[in-house]
Design a protein around this motif. Structure first.
Motif, PDB file in Angstrom:
ATOM      1  N   LYS A  76      55.153  77.088 161.295  1.00  0.00           N
ATOM      2  CA  LYS A  76      54.099  76.077 161.377  1.00  0.00           C
ATOM      3  C   LYS A  76      54.226  75.163 160.178  1.00  0.00           C
ATOM      4  O   LYS A  76      54.162  75.623 159.032  1.00  0.00           O
ATOM      5  N   HIS A  77      54.441  73.889 160.449  1.00  0.00           N
ATOM      6  CA  HIS A  77      54.551  72.911 159.374  1.00  0.00           C
ATOM      7  C   HIS A  77      53.380  71.954 159.443  1.00  0.00           C
ATOM      8  O   HIS A  77      53.034  71.464 160.511  1.00  0.00           O
ATOM      9  N   LYS A  96      55.207  73.904 154.582  1.00  0.00           N
ATOM     10  CA  LYS A  96      55.692  74.919 155.522  1.00  0.00           C
ATOM     11  C   LYS A  96      54.845  76.165 155.355  1.00  0.00           C
ATOM     12  O   LYS A  96      55.192  77.066 154.599  1.00  0.00           O
ATOM     13  N   SER A 126      54.928  75.062 165.290  1.00  0.00           N
ATOM     14  CA  SER A 126      55.943  74.010 165.139  1.00  0.00           C
ATOM     15  C   SER A 126      57.293  74.516 165.608  1.00  0.00           C
ATOM     16  O   SER A 126      58.224  73.750 165.784  1.00  0.00           O
TER      17      SER A 126
END
Lengths: 335, 329, 314
Positions: free
Chosen positions: A17-18, A39, A78
Motif C-alpha cells: 500500500k503506497h 510505502k 496498491s
C-alpha cells in the motif's frame, strides 16, 4: 508462505500500500520537489489458518494497522492479493458478492471512545450489521439477538437502551465485540483492542476473546505493540518494521529463540517484571521516517550485525519451518 | 527530613450534583534522590496527586484538606505567584504528551534558555552554553545545531528528551513525571526510562513517577505506591510490592498482567471495575471486588498499616487480631 | 427487564433526562437567557395567534378608517386606549400591525434559515466526506460568495428573480423570492462549519466500523455523521435567524421585500421613517423597538446555546 496451506483462511501475497504524500502540484513546481510516496506496506506475505490467532507486532510506522485496514477493505491495495478462503477478494465486485464476503469478517478497533457512535443507542449500534445483512426478519428478532449478544459478552440486555457515554472503556469494548459478533463472522481483525484499557480490564477482555474463540471457532488477526499480550494470545506472530515483515514464527518459538535482530531488540525492551536484575541494553536510534526509509534493509542503521550487503540489498524472505525470516545475517549464517 | 511530605491530602471537585472526593486522605513522603512510583488505573487519582503537588489542579478541583511540605516549607495554599517560582526551580514536571509540553512557536533553544534565565538569572551567553550542555546530556545529537530547531522537527522520543532537559534545567530537587513514556514506542520507552534514571542519579533529583505501567515501575522505582479509588492501597519497596504483593488489589493487578514465559490459559481477572467517584462504597473501596473481603471491610475504611513485609497496606487483613496475615504474594 | 418492556418509558425518560441535564441547568441559572427565551416565546405566540390576539386586523383594508390615522399612543396626549401604541398614516393600529408584521418576519426568517441550513449542511457534508473535486468546488463557491456581503447577495438574487417573475404574480411571489434570496445568501457559513466537523468525524472509528460492513456512503453521511455535527450548526442557526430577520427588514425597508399589502416590521419602519421628523415618532419607534428586542433576544439565546454546547466550558 511456500506450500499453500489447505486450511488457510486468509492468505496475503505481496501486499503493498503506497500513499501519495506529495505536496500540491504548484508547490512542487515552484520548489522543484519530486513526488513523495509513503510505502506504508511494502510487499508482505503471510497466512492465517482457520481457528488460530495470528498477531502482527511492531512499532509506530511499521504498517501493521494499515495491513488490518487493507484486509477489511478500508483501503485499496496498491499491489498484491488478499485471498480469503481460497477466493481473491478483489474479484468480488458486485454488491451482492461484496456483501457476502463482508459478512464473514469483522473488525474491533482500538479506541473504545471513538468506535461507537455517540448519538446511537447501544441496541442500534449492535444491530447495524444484522440490519445491513438482513439477518433477522423483524424488530423483535433483532431485539432478541442483541439481548443474547450482550449477555454473551458479559453485559445485561437492558444496556441496549443506553448511550455509549454511560459506559466505561472496558464495557464499550465489550459492546464493540458484541457488534462484531452480530453478523456471525468467522474472522475477527482486532486492531490494538486492549491498548487503551487498564490492565485489569485488559485481562477481562482478553479472557472474553479467548472464550469466544473457543465457543464460536473464530480466527483472529491480532494487531498490537504490546509483546506480553501478544505472547499470551497468539499462535503465530509476524514482526513488522517499516512496512516489511522481518520474521514470522510460532509464538513460543519467537520468544524462546528470536532470530531477526529487530525481534531481539523488541524483546529486549520488555521490562522485566520478574526483576531478575537483567541488565538491558536499549539499542540506540529511532524508527526512521517511513517516507524516507533507508536503502537496503530498513533496519540496518540500528542493527549491530549490519554489513555492506545489508546497506544495499533488501533481504528476501526465507521460509524456515513454519515461519520465515528476512535477514542477511541469518541467511549468511552470521547469526 | 524528607524532600516531599504529603499529609492527609484531600482533593475535591464541587459539581452541581454534589462534591466529588477525588483524592481521599493520602499520605506519603519522598526522600532526596529517591524514585517513588505512583501506580494505578484510570480514575484512581494518581495524576491528580501530581497536579495537586505542583499546584496545577484544574478548577473547580481544589485541595480540600491536608498538607504538602517541600523541604520543610508548606506549599499547598500558596498563591499563584509563589507557586510559579517554585515550579521549575524546585519542582520540575514532565507530562505525557511531548507535543503539547513544548511551545510549537519557539525554538527549543529559546525555550530552554528562557527557562534557565528566569530561574537562575544567568547571562544569556551562559544560559546558552548550559542549554547545549543539557541537550548533550539528554542525548540529542549535534546539540549546538539543534538549538535552532522547532519542536515539530523532532521525533517523539527526541521531544521527550528535550522535555526532560527542560525539567532539569533549573536543577529542581523533585521531578513529577506523569506518564512520561506512554505515548512513545516500546523501544524508545526503554531509552527514555534509562535516561531518566541515569540523569536523576547523577543530579540527585528525586522523581515521582506516575504511570499505569507496572513494567516501567519495575525498572525505575525504588518504592511504589499503588492507588485505588483516590486512596493508597499499598506502599513499599518496589521489589516487595511487585513480587510479594500484600493488598488483594495489588495481587489481582499483578496477576492480570501477562508475562512472557508465564503460560496461562486464562489471565487472572478482577471482576467488576473501579467505582466511579460518586459511587464509592462504604468501608474499603475495593470490598465489592475483593476475594478476601470480610464483614468488617464493608463497614470500616482501613488506613495504611504495616504488613508482613516492610511496606504498608490499607487492608483489614493486617489489622490487629488478624493472625491470618496477608497470605502469599 | 427486556428491552421491549421499557418501550413505553423512554419518552418520559427522555424528558426527565433533559430536565436533569447540564444544559437545562445552565439555562435555568442564567437570568439573561431565561428572559430572552421568554421574550422570544412572547413574540412567537403573538405572531402565531395574531388573528385571535390582535385587537385589529391590520391586513383588512376595509376595516381601516382614515380618520383614525396619526393617533398617538394611549398614554400620550390625544391618544385613545383602543389604539394602545397609536396608529400609522393609514389608520392601522401599530400594536396589531407589529404582531402581524412579526408573523411575516418570523416566517420568512425561519424558512429562510431552514433553507440555508439544508443547503449549507448538505453541501458541507458532501464536501467534507467525499473530498476531492467535490470539496474543491463547493468550498471555492463558498469562498467566492463570502467575499460578497450577504445583503448584497440577497439584493442581487431578489432583483434578478423579480425580473424573471411575470408582473402580475410579483406580489404573490414576493415572499418566496425573499426566502430564496435570504436563504441563498447565508449558506456558506453552514457549509464551512459542517465541512470542518465532518472532516473530524470522518476519521473516527465508528465511521470505519460502518464502512467495514459496507454501509452506503449516503447512509453514513446522514445517519452516522450528521447527528454528530449538528451542534455548531444549531448555534449558527439561532444567530442566523436573527440575521435573516434583519435582512428581511432591510430589504423591506428598501422597498424590495414583502409587498406593501402584507407589511412586515421592515415596511413599518420605512413607512414611519417618512413621519419621523414631523412629530409622529411612534410609527417608527415601536416597530423598530420590536425588531431590536426580537433580534437581541434571539442572539442572546444563541450565545447561551453556544456556551452550553461547548464541552470545554462545561
Amino acid at each position: 508462505m511456500g506450500v499453500a496451506m489447505a486450511d488457510a483462511l486468509l492468505r496475503i501475497e505481496g501486499l503493498a500500500k503506497h500513499f501519495d504524500v506529495s505536496k500540491g502540484w504548484l508547490t512542487r513546481m515552484i520548489e522543484n520537489q519530486p513526488r513523495r510516496i509513503l510505502k506504508a506496506v511494502d510487499g508482505i506475505d503471510f497466512e492465517i489458518r482457520k481457528g488460530e490467532t495470528f498477531s502482527l507486532v511492531g512499532e509506530s510506522g511499521c504498517g501493521k494497522s494499515t495491513v488490518a485496514k487493507l484486509v477489511v477493505g478500508l483501503h485499496r491495495p496498491s499491489g498484491g492479493r488478499i485471498i480469503f478462503d481460497g477466493a481473491d477478494t478483489a474479484e468480488a465486485t458486485s454488491r451482492k458478492q461484496s456483501a457476502a464476503l463482508r459478512r464473514r469478517w469483522q473488525m474491533i478497533f482500538q479506541d473504545p471512545y471513538a468506535s461507537l457512535n455517540p448519538r446511537w443507542r447501544v441496541l442500534n449500534i449492535i444491530a447495524e450489521p444484522i440490519r445491513m445483512f438482513k439477518l433477522a426478519k423483524d424488530a423483535q428478532e433483532i431485539e432478541d439477538r442483541v439481548a443474547a449478544l450482550l449477555t454473551q459478552v458479559g453485559m445485561s440486555p437492558a444496556d441496549g437502551e443506553k448511550f455509549p457515554h454511560e459506559f466505561s472503556g472496558g464495557q464499550r469494548q465489550r459492546i464493540s465485540i458484541a457488534r462484531a459478533l452480530s453478523s456471525e463472522p468467522e474472522f475477527l481483525i482486532c486492531d490494538e483492542p486492549t491498548s487503551a484499557l487498564d490492565v485489569s480490564v485488559q485481562s477481562q477482555i482478553l479472557n472474553l476473546m479467548k472464550d469466544l474463540q473457543q465457543q464460536l471457532g473464530l480466527t483472529y488477526l491480532f494487531i498490537s505493540h504490546n509483546l506480553a499480550v501478544v505472547y499470551h494470545v497468539s499462535d503465530h506472530i509476524g514482526v513488522m518494521y517499516l512496512g516489511r515483515l522481518c520474521e514470522i514464527a510460532p509464538a513460543m518459538e519467537l520468544f524462546a529463540n528470536p532470530r531477526h535482530p529487530y525481534t531481539r531488540l523488541l524483546l529486549d525492551t520488555i521490562p522485566d517484571l520478574n526483576m531478575s536484575g537483567r541488565a538491558r541494553q536499549p539499542v540506540q536510534g529511532e524508527v526512521p521516517n517511513p517516507i524516507n526509509p533507508p536503502n537496503g534493509c530498513a533496519f540496518h542503521p540500528r542493527c549491530p550485525f549490519a554489513n555492506d550487503r545489508c546497506r544495499d540489498e533488501i533481504p528476501v524472505p526465507q521460509v524456515k519451518d513454519s515461519g520465515m525470516i528476512a535477514c542477511h545475517a541469518v541467511e549468511e549464517g552470521r547469526l | 527530613m524528607a524532600l516531599l511530605e504529603v499529609k492527609n491530602l484531600r482533593v475535591e471537585f464541587p459539581t452541581r450534583r454534589g462534591t466529588l472526593l477525588a483524592i481521599n486522605d493520602i499520605s506519603f513522603s519522598i526522600d532526596q534522590g529517591e524514585v517513588l512510583g505512583v501506580v494505578g488505573e484510570s480514575g484512581a487519582g494518581k495524576s491528580l496527586t501530581g497536579a495537586a503537588i505542583i499546584g496545577l489542579l484544574e478548577p473547580p478541583g481544589r485541595i480540600a484538606g491536608g498538607e504538602i511540605w517541600l523541604e520543610g516549607q508548606r506549599i499547598d495554599g500558596l498563591d499563584y505567584k509563589a507557586m510559579s517560582s517554585i515550579r521549575g526551580a524546585r519542582i520540575g514536571a514532565i507530562f505525557q504528551d511531548p507535543l503539547t509540553s513544548l511551545n510549537p512557536l519557539y525554538t527549543i533553544g529559546r525555550q530552554l534558555t528562557e527557562t534557565i534565565i528566569v530561574h537562575s538569572g544567568m547571562s544569556k551567553k551562559a544560559a546558552l552554553a548550559r542549554t547545549i550542555e543539557l541537550l548533550a546530556e539528554v542525548g540529542i545529537p549535534a546539540p549546538d545545531q539543534r538549538i535552532d530547531s522547532y519542536p515539530h522537527e523532532f521525533s517523539g522520543g527526541m521531544r521527550q528528551r528535550v522535555v526532560i532537559a527542560l525539567a532539569l534545567c533549573a536543577n529542581p530537587g523533585l521531578i513529577i513525571a506523569d506518564e512520561p513514556t506512554t505515548a512513545l514506542d516500546v523501544s524508545i520507552q526503554a531509552q527514555i526510562i534509562a535516561l531518566l534514571k541515569h540523569l536523576c542519579r547523577n543530579h540527585g533529583t528525586a522523581v515521582m513517577l506516575i504511570t499505569h505501567d507496572m513494567g516501567v515501575i519495575a525498572e525505575t522505582a525504588d518504592r511504589v505506591a499503588v492507588m485505588y479509588a483516590g486512596r493508597i492501597a499499598e506502599i513499599g519497596p518496589v521489589r516487595e510490592v511487585i513480587q510479594h504483593a500484600q493488598h488483594p488489589y495489588t495481587m489481582g493487578l499483578m496477576d492480570s498482567i501477562p508475562i512472557i514465559g508465564h503460560d496461562v490459559e486464562r489471565l487472572r481477572q478482577i471482576n467488576g471495575a473501579m467505582p466511579r467517584l460518586n459511587e464509592i462504597p462504604n468501608g474499603c473501596a475495593f470490598s465489592p471486588r475483593c476475594p478476601r473481603a470480610m464483614d468488617r471491610c464493608f463497614v470500616d475504611r482501613p488506613e495504611l498499616m504495616p504488613t508482613e513485609q516492610s511496606g504498608q497496606a490499607a487492608c483489614w487483613l493486617f489489622g490487629e487480631g488478624n493472625s491470618d496475615g496477608g497470605g502469599d504474594g | 427487564m427486556a428491552i421491549s418492556e421499557r418501550k413505553g418509558k423512554p419518552a418520559l425518560g427522555a424528558i426527565a433526562r433533559a430536565l436533569d441535564s447540564d444544559i437545562f441547568h445552565s439555562f435555568i441559572h442564567s437570568p439573561v437567557t431565561v428572559i430572552s427565551a421568554v421574550v422570544t416565546l412572547v413574540f412567537f405566540i403573538g405572531a402565531a395567534f395574531a388573528p385571535w390576539l390582535a385587537p385589529f386586523d391590520s391586513f383588512d383594508p376595509g376595516a381601516l378608517d382614515l380618520m383614525d390615522a396619526f393617533t398617538p399612543p394611549a398614554w400620550a396626549e390625544g391618544g385613545v386606549p383602543q389604539f394602545f401604541l397609536g396608529t400609522d398614516d393609514q389608520g392601522r393600529d401599530i400594536l396589531s400591525t407589529i404582531m402581524y408584521g412579526s408573523r411575516v418576519s418570523l416566517t420568512v426568517g425561519f424558512v429562510a434559515v431552514s433553507f440555508s441550513i439544508v443547503l449549507g449542511v448538505g453541501s458541507g457534508l458532501l464536501a467534507g466526506y467525499l473530498g476531492g473535486w467535490v470539496e474543491t468546488i463547493v468550498m471555492r463557491l463558498a469562498d467566492v460568495q463570502l467575499t460578497i456581503p450577504a445583503i448584497l447577495v440577497a439584493l442581487m438574487i431578489d432583483g434578478v428573480a423579480r425580473i424573471m417573475v411575470p408582473f402580475h404574480l410579483r406580489d404573490q411571489m414576493a415572499i418566496y423570492v425573499l426566502i430564496l434570496a435570504i436563504g441563498i445568501s447565508d449558506w456558506p457559513r453552514y457549509a464551512r462549519v459542517t465541512r470542518g466537523s465532518v472532516m473530524v468525524e470522518k476519521n473516527k472509528e465508528y465511521v470505519s466500523a460502518a464502512r467495514v460492513i459496507g454501509v452506503h456512503p449516503l447512509f453514513i453521511m446522514l445517519r452516522h455523521i450528521l447527528p454528530n455535527v449538528m451542534g455548531p450548526v444549531l448555534v449558527l442557526g439561532t444567530i442566523g435567524l436573527a440575521l435573516a430577520i434583519i435582512t428581511e427588514a432591510t430589504l423591506s425597508f428598501l422597498g424590495i421585500g414583502v409587498p406593501p399589502t402584507t407589511p412586515s416590521l421592515g415596511t413599518l419602519i420605512r413607512v414611519g421613517n417618512n413621519f419621523l421628523f414631523s412629530g409622529e415618532w411612534w410609527i417608527t419607534l415601536f416597530p423598530s423597538a420590536a425588531l431590536v428586542i426580537l433580534v437581541l433576544a434571539v442572539n442572546l439565546l444563541g450565545d447561551w446555546l453556544r456556551d452550553a454546547l461547548n464541552p470545554k466550558l462545561r
